[in-house]
Structure formats: structure tokens, C-alpha cells
Design a protein around this motif. Structure first.
Motif, PDB file in Angstrom:
ATOM      1  N   LYS A 163       8.925  -7.252  -2.815  1.00  0.00           N
ATOM      2  CA  LYS A 163       8.257  -6.070  -2.495  1.00  0.00           C
ATOM      3  C   LYS A 163       6.899  -5.627  -2.943  1.00  0.00           C
ATOM      4  CE  LYS A 163      12.475  -3.452  -2.450  1.00  0.00           C
ATOM      5  NZ  LYS A 163      13.482  -2.184  -2.810  1.00  0.00           N
ATOM      6  N   ARG A 168       4.666  -2.763  -1.152  1.00  0.00           N
ATOM      7  CA  ARG A 168       5.761  -1.675  -1.062  1.00  0.00           C
ATOM      8  C   ARG A 168       5.699  -1.474  -2.721  1.00  0.00           C
ATOM      9  NH1 ARG A 168      10.605  -4.054   2.292  1.00  0.00           N
ATOM     10  NH2 ARG A 168      11.786  -2.149   1.283  1.00  0.00           N
ATOM     11  N   SER A 171       8.481   1.178  -4.557  1.00  0.00           N
ATOM     12  CA  SER A 171       9.813   0.419  -4.351  1.00  0.00           C
ATOM     13  C   SER A 171      10.090  -0.502  -5.317  1.00  0.00           C
ATOM     14  CB  SER A 171      10.205   0.247  -2.873  1.00  0.00           C
ATOM     15  OG  SER A 171      11.489  -0.162  -2.774  1.00  0.00           O
ATOM     16  N   GLU A 174      10.597   0.627  -8.696  1.00  0.00           N
ATOM     17  CA  GLU A 174      11.765   1.129  -9.168  1.00  0.00           C
ATOM     18  C   GLU A 174      12.909  -0.226  -9.320  1.00  0.00           C
ATOM     19  OE1 GLU A 174      12.683   3.414  -5.448  1.00  0.00           O
ATOM     20  OE2 GLU A 174      11.574   4.878  -5.995  1.00  0.00           O
ATOM     21  N   ASP A 175      12.761  -1.116  -8.519  1.00  0.00           N
ATOM     22  CA  ASP A 175      13.351  -2.362  -8.831  1.00  0.00           C
ATOM     23  C   ASP A 175      12.971  -3.060 -10.093  1.00  0.00           C
ATOM     24  OD1 ASP A 175      14.753  -2.358  -6.411  1.00  0.00           O
ATOM     25  OD2 ASP A 175      13.707  -3.883  -5.405  1.00  0.00           O
TER      26      ASP A 175
END
Length: 196
Positions: A163, A168, A171, A174-175
Motif C-alpha cells: 500500500k 495509499r 491505509s 493502519e496495516d
């Protein structure tokens, strides 16, 4: 009487043989991989097609960094049982480490084919796709692995990396956070690099 003696001798050999395999398991658990290999080999001398002992000896060889001997045992397991999950993953990983991504993909595909619900198989195949630039397939693989095992921290880490590459960022971060919460070693460094 003679038949009874043969039968008792047979029982003794079988009993000692099974004990050698069980001892191999104990030595492996204790981290004594050389002794584990000896025990598994003693057992395999009498039971050369025992898949569990072959695979476990291969793992012990791996721990000793005798990767070609490990590979040979894993391939022998697959000759006996082509659907064996761990052997397919181990052979695939062997080829991945040698940067032979085509062969690695073949064995990870076998693992996924026969064990569709195994998160590790999807994750490892996704790593190959990621490595060779098949971004969509890699993302699908990471997603599938996570859907099957939400505690597979490495899948979050590498999905986050993909990502990040795809810009991105939110996101991806968040991962990385999820990977960090799951105690993945490289997650903290990824957070510092991409999420500050």
C-alpha cells in the motif's frame, strides 16, 4: 516356539523404532537438532517412507542450516504425498530464498490448491507475487491471508508495504499499526519511515 521368538524380536524392533522417532521429536523441541537428526535417521532406516519423520528430520536439518539436506527430505515427502501442506510450503520457501520465484509459486500454488483455508499458504504466495511485481495478485493474497487469520502480523506488514508503494499511505499506516500490535519486529521501523 521359533515363531514366538521372531514375533517378540519384531515387536522389540518396532518398539525401538517408534521410540527413536519420539526421541527425535523430544530432541527437536529441546533444540538439540543434531541428536534429533540421529534419532529420526535411526527411525527412517526401518521406516523409510514415514512422512512425519521425514518432514521433521528436514526441519531439524533446516535449523542446522543444512538446507540442501532439508530440501531433499521435503521433496521426498512430496513424492509420497503431493498434498502435504508443510512440505509444499517448505519447498516453496526454499525456492523463494534462492530467488527462483517461478518454482516457489508452483509449490505455494499446490499448498493453496489443497489447503484453500490455510492463511500461511496465501501469504507466502502473495510474497512471491509482490516480489515479481504482480501487485493485484499480491494484494488479493494478503487480503485472503488476513481474512483467514486476522492475527497473521506479517501479512499486515507486507500489505502495508504494498500500500505504501501504491501511495495509499493512510491505509498502509493502519496495516503497520496492526502489525506492530501483533509484535511484528519490522513494523515499528515501517511506521517511523512512512507514517510520521
Amino acid at each position: 516356539m521359533k515363531q514366538l521368538l521372531y514375533f517378540l524380536a519384531f515387536l522389540l524392533v518396532v518398539s525401538c523404532s517408534e521410540q527413536a522417532s519420539e526421541e527425535g521429536d523430544v530432541f527437536y523441541q529441546q533444540g538439540d537438532y543434531e541428536q534429533a537428526v540421529r534419532s529420526y535417521t535411526d527411525y527412517l532406516d526401518l521406516n523409510p517412507k514415514d512422512i512425519k519423520a521425514l518432514y521433521n528430520r528436514g526441519r531439524a536439518y533446516e535449523e542446522m542450516e543444512l538446507n540442501e539436506l532439508a530440501f531433499k527430505d521435503f521433496v521426498t515427502v512430496l513424492e509420497e504425498d503431493g498434498e502435504h501442506l508443510q512440505a509444499n510450503l517448505s519447498v516453496g520457501t526454499h525456492f523463494y530464498n534462492k530467488q527462483d520465484y517461478q518454482e516457489a509459486t508452483h509449490f505455494f500454488n499446490q499448498a493453496v490448491k489443497y489447503h484453500e483455508r490455510n492463511a500461511q499458504a496465501h501469504f507466502l504466495r502473495a510474497r512471491v507475487y509482490h516480489k515479481v511485481g504482480k501487485k493485484n495478485e499480491a494484494m488479493d493474497g494478503y487480503d485472503k491471508a488476513i481474512s483467514l487469520d486476522s492475527d497473521l502480523g506479517e501479512a499486515y506488514l507486507y500489505r502495508g508495504a504494498l500500500k505504501s508503494y501504491l501511495k495509499r499511505t493512510r491505509s498502509a499506516c493502519e496495516d503497520y499499526q496492526k502489525a506492530k500490535a501483533l509484535n511484528v519486529e519490522k513494523a515499528e521501523a515501517a511506521l517511523k519511515s512512512f507514517c510520521q
